[in-house]
Design a protein around this motif. Structure first.
Motif, PDB file in Angstrom:
ATOM      1  N   ALA A  33      -1.688  -8.093  -3.497  1.00  0.00           N
ATOM      2  CA  ALA A  33      -2.486  -6.486  -3.604  1.00  0.00           C
ATOM      3  C   ALA A  33      -1.247  -5.141  -3.753  1.00  0.00           C
ATOM      4  CB  ALA A  33      -3.610  -5.857  -3.411  1.00  0.00           C
ATOM      5  N   CYS A  61      -7.563   4.149  -4.887  1.00  0.00           N
ATOM      6  CA  CYS A  61      -8.350   4.826  -3.990  1.00  0.00           C
ATOM      7  C   CYS A  61      -7.658   6.399  -3.616  1.00  0.00           C
ATOM      8  CB  CYS A  61      -9.225   4.054  -3.229  1.00  0.00           C
ATOM      9  SG  CYS A  61      -7.751   3.054  -2.160  1.00  0.00           S
ATOM     10  N   LEU A 107       0.914  -1.110   0.457  1.00  0.00           N
ATOM     11  CA  LEU A 107      -0.237   0.140   0.112  1.00  0.00           C
ATOM     12  C   LEU A 107       0.968   1.296   0.265  1.00  0.00           C
ATOM     13  CD1 LEU A 107      -2.299   1.300   0.378  1.00  0.00           C
ATOM     14  CD2 LEU A 107      -2.833   1.163   2.815  1.00  0.00           C
ATOM     15  N   ILE A 137       0.362  -0.851 -10.086  1.00  0.00           N
ATOM     16  CA  ILE A 137      -1.207  -0.628  -8.720  1.00  0.00           C
ATOM     17  C   ILE A 137      -2.329  -0.713  -9.445  1.00  0.00           C
ATOM     18  CG2 ILE A 137      -2.901   1.212  -7.904  1.00  0.00           C
ATOM     19  CD1 ILE A 137       0.482   1.158  -6.710  1.00  0.00           C
ATOM     20  N   LEU A 140      -8.862  -3.768   4.390  1.00  0.00           N
ATOM     21  CA  LEU A 140      -8.630  -4.495   3.619  1.00  0.00           C
ATOM     22  C   LEU A 140      -8.747  -5.472   3.325  1.00  0.00           C
ATOM     23  CD1 LEU A 140      -5.070  -1.053   2.589  1.00  0.00           C
ATOM     24  CD2 LEU A 140      -7.619  -1.106   1.462  1.00  0.00           C
ATOM     25  N   THR A 154      -4.939  -1.416  -8.204  1.00  0.00           N
ATOM     26  CA  THR A 154      -5.676  -0.661  -7.107  1.00  0.00           C
ATOM     27  C   THR A 154      -6.012   0.526  -6.844  1.00  0.00           C
ATOM     28  OG1 THR A 154      -6.824  -3.129  -6.511  1.00  0.00           O
ATOM     29  CG2 THR A 154      -8.413  -0.607  -5.581  1.00  0.00           C
ATOM     30  N   ILE A 197      -1.237  -1.080  -3.714  1.00  0.00           N
ATOM     31  CA  ILE A 197      -2.869  -0.327  -3.144  1.00  0.00           C
ATOM     32  C   ILE A 197      -2.200   0.837  -3.789  1.00  0.00           C
ATOM     33  CG2 ILE A 197      -4.866   0.394  -2.034  1.00  0.00           C
ATOM     34  CD1 ILE A 197      -5.641  -2.590  -1.501  1.00  0.00           C
TER      35      ILE A 197
END
Length: 199
Positions: free
Chosen positions: A134, A50, A5, A46, A129, A48, A136
Motif C-alpha cells: 500500500a 486519510c 506511508l 497514493i 495499518l 489510500t 498511504i
C-alpha cells in the motif's frame, strides 16, 4: 509486502504563525492554503489517503487533491484549557504547570491528553495499518508526526521535544519484514522537491 506511508503536517494556520496552540478548530491562513494548492500533485501513486478530523487537515488534504478519509487516530494532541495560548503566556502565568508538562510525559495540567496517551494512540494506529502492499498518505498534525517518528525509532518520550514538523513537511515511513523504518523526514512538500517514493 511493503507499506509506504507519508505523514504530511497540515499547512500553516494563523495559530501556527503566532506559535499559539490552536483554539478549537482553526482553518488554514491564506498563505497556508496557497502553499498547499501549489503542492497539489506532489504526492503521486497514493492508494489510500486519510486525515485528522480537524478542519485544517480537511482543507490541506483537499488542496493537495486528496480524497482523504477522516481518521480520529490522526487528531491533534488535545491540550485542553491551553487552547489559544502561547508558550510565552504559559511561562508567565503557569510556569510550574508548563514545566510539569514538558518534563513528565504523563502530566496533563491542561486537562487534555498526556504525551504518553498521544504516543500510545499513534503507535496503535501504525500497528493497525494494513500489512499488504500500500501507499498511504496521512494528513495530520506536527504532534502526530513527532509521535510516529519516536515510535519507529524506539526513542524515549523526552525526544518528542527535540523533533520538529513544519507545515507541509513530509515524513516517509516504510513497513517491511514486521517493522517500521524511517526513510525521510522534514522535507517540504512541493512538486519540485517532493521526496520520491522508495521502490
Amino acid at each position: 509486502m511493503t507499506v509506504r506511508l507519508v505523514l504530511v503536517a497540515h499547512a500553516a494556520t494563523e495559530a501556527t504563525r503566532q506559535a499559539r496552540f490552536p483554539a478549537d478548530d482553526v482553518s488554514l491562513d491564506p498563505n497556508g492554503t496557497a502553499a498547499a494548492v501549489a503542492a497539489n500533485g506532489a504526492l503521486r501513486r497514493i492508494t489510500t489517503a486519510c486525515r485528522g478530523p480537524e478542519e485544517r487537515c480537511r482543507r490541506t488534504a483537499a488542496a493537495l487533491g486528496l480524497d482523504a478519509v477522516t481518521d480520529p487516530a490522526l487528531a491533534d494532541l488535545d491540550i485542553g484549557a491551553w487552547r489559544g495560548t502561547t508558550l510565552t503566556e504559559l511561562e508567565a502565568d503557569h510556569s510550574a504547570d508548563l514545566f510539569a508538562w514538558l518534563t513528565d510525559p504523563d502530566a496533563t495540567p491542561h486537562g487534555g491528553e498526556s504525551l504518553t496517551g498521544l504516543l500510545a494512540r499513534v503507535a496503535r494506529w501504525l500497528n493497525e495499518l494494513p500489512t499488504g502492499t500500500a501507499r498511504i498518505a496521512a494528513i495530520t498534525h506536527p504532534a502526530v508526526v513527532r509521535a510516529a517518528v519516536l515510535h519507529v525509532l524506539g526513542a524515549p518520550a523526552a525526544g518528542f521535544w527535540r523533533l520538529d514538523a513544519a507545515p507541509l513537511s513530509q515524513t516517509w515511513l516504510t513497513h517491511h519484514g514486521g517493522r517500521w523504518q524511517l526513510r525521510e523526514t522534514g522535507h517540504p512538500l512541493t512538486p519540485a522537491v517532493a521526496v520520491p517514493h522508495p521502490e
